[in-house]
Design a protein around this motif. Structure first.
Motif, short mmCIF file in Angstrom:
data_model
loop_
_atom_site.label_atom_id
_atom_site.label_comp_id
_atom_site.label_asym_id
_atom_site.label_seq_id
_atom_site.Cartn_x
_atom_site.Cartn_y
_atom_site.Cartn_z
N ALA A 31 0.87 -1.18 0.00
CA ALA A 31 0.00 0.00 0.00
C ALA A 31 0.90 1.23 0.00
O ALA A 31 2.07 1.14 0.40
CB ALA A 31 -0.91 0.01 1.23
N PRO A 32 0.40 2.39 -0.43
CA PRO A 32 1.22 3.61 -0.40
C PRO A 32 1.68 3.95 1.03
O PRO A 32 0.89 4.01 1.96
CB PRO A 32 0.28 4.68 -0.95
N ASP A 70 -1.77 4.78 3.22
CA ASP A 70 -2.93 5.48 2.67
C ASP A 70 -4.18 4.63 2.84
O ASP A 70 -5.12 5.02 3.50
CB ASP A 70 -2.66 5.81 1.20
N GLU A 71 -4.19 3.47 2.24
CA GLU A 71 -5.30 2.52 2.37
C GLU A 71 -4.80 1.17 1.92
O GLU A 71 -4.20 1.05 0.85
CB GLU A 71 -6.48 2.96 1.51
N LEU A 77 -5.25 -7.13 2.19
CA LEU A 77 -5.72 -7.52 3.53
C LEU A 77 -6.08 -9.00 3.58
O LEU A 77 -5.71 -9.71 4.52
CB LEU A 77 -6.92 -6.67 3.96
N ALA A 78 -6.80 -9.47 2.58
CA ALA A 78 -7.18 -10.88 2.54
C ALA A 78 -5.93 -11.76 2.51
O ALA A 78 -5.85 -12.76 3.23
CB ALA A 78 -8.05 -11.15 1.31
N ASP A 79 -4.94 -11.37 1.73
CA ASP A 79 -3.71 -12.14 1.58
C ASP A 79 -2.90 -12.20 2.88
O ASP A 79 -2.46 -13.26 3.30
CB ASP A 79 -2.87 -11.51 0.47
N SER A 128 -6.49 -1.14 12.53
CA SER A 128 -7.51 -0.26 13.10
C SER A 128 -8.05 0.64 11.99
O SER A 128 -7.35 0.96 11.04
CB SER A 128 -6.91 0.59 14.22
N ASP A 129 -9.29 1.00 12.11
CA ASP A 129 -9.93 1.92 11.16
C ASP A 129 -10.43 3.12 11.92
O ASP A 129 -10.89 3.00 13.06
CB ASP A 129 -11.13 1.25 10.47
#
Length: 191
Positions: A31-32, A70-71, A77-79, A128-129
């Protein structure tokens, strides 16, 4: 020289780590990058005798990586968490054990060179979100994820770093992140 930047986070799933060798899947973008904090736990003990210290031992423990990005894409995420991504829906299950992964990244140095890093064996926890309502002034909500990295069973190595401004590193610079860096190339025995 100081580190003045961060970029190009990549990862690869670890598929074999035993006394016969180590093997990873292909390297993929993560991810960035915004921040990466790497902390390795170390404990020291001093032996005292004859009214004074006579020996010190140090034990290296786990390495904790905290990434702010960034996101994280849902497929990544699944991986890295071992979850299922089905028709664009990431399915979080409580009893899933995340796979071991290696994680690599680059950091810009104030000298103009780069610092390259691979952490060889770790697992990530659910990130965390943070969600905030829009206001008059836009504000980014970044994602933070933590991983715990340990030594490999094969060779007890948990991390490698390299600097592009060291001339001896030049032969490995362009391919350092093509796959998880194989230490045997340093001895001329690797691929």
């Amino acid at each position: 020289m100081a580190i003045v930047g961060l970029q190009d986070i990549v990862y690869a799933k670890l598929i074999k780590d035993d006394k016969t060798g180590v093997q990873y899947e292909e390297v993929k973008p993560f991810a960035p990058a915004i921040t990466a904090q790497v902390e390795t736990a170390q404990e020291s003990a001093t032996q005292y005798a004859d009214n004074g210290p006579i020996a010190v031992i140090t034990q290296t423990g786990e390495t904790t990586l905290t990434l702010t990005v960034d996101e994280i894409p849902l497929d990544v995420l699944a991986d890295i968490l071992g979850y299922e991504l089905k028709n664009g829906v990431l399915i979080y299950k409580q009893d899933v054990v995340p796979p071991y992964v290696a994680l690599g990244f680059k950091g810009n140095k104030s000298s103009g060179g780069m610092r390259y890093v691979w952490l060889y064996k770790g697992r990530f926890s659910v990130p965390s979100d943070e969600w905030n309502t829009k206001t008059d002034s836009p504000e980014f909500q970044n994602q933070e994820i933590t991983g715990t990295f340990v030594r490999r069973d094969y060779d007890k190595v948990f991390k490698v770093t390299a600097d592009t401004d060291i001339p001896e590193f030049a032969p490995y610079m362009d391919t350092f992140f093509d796959s998880v860096f194989d230490l045997s190339v340093l001895d001329g025995t690797g691929s």
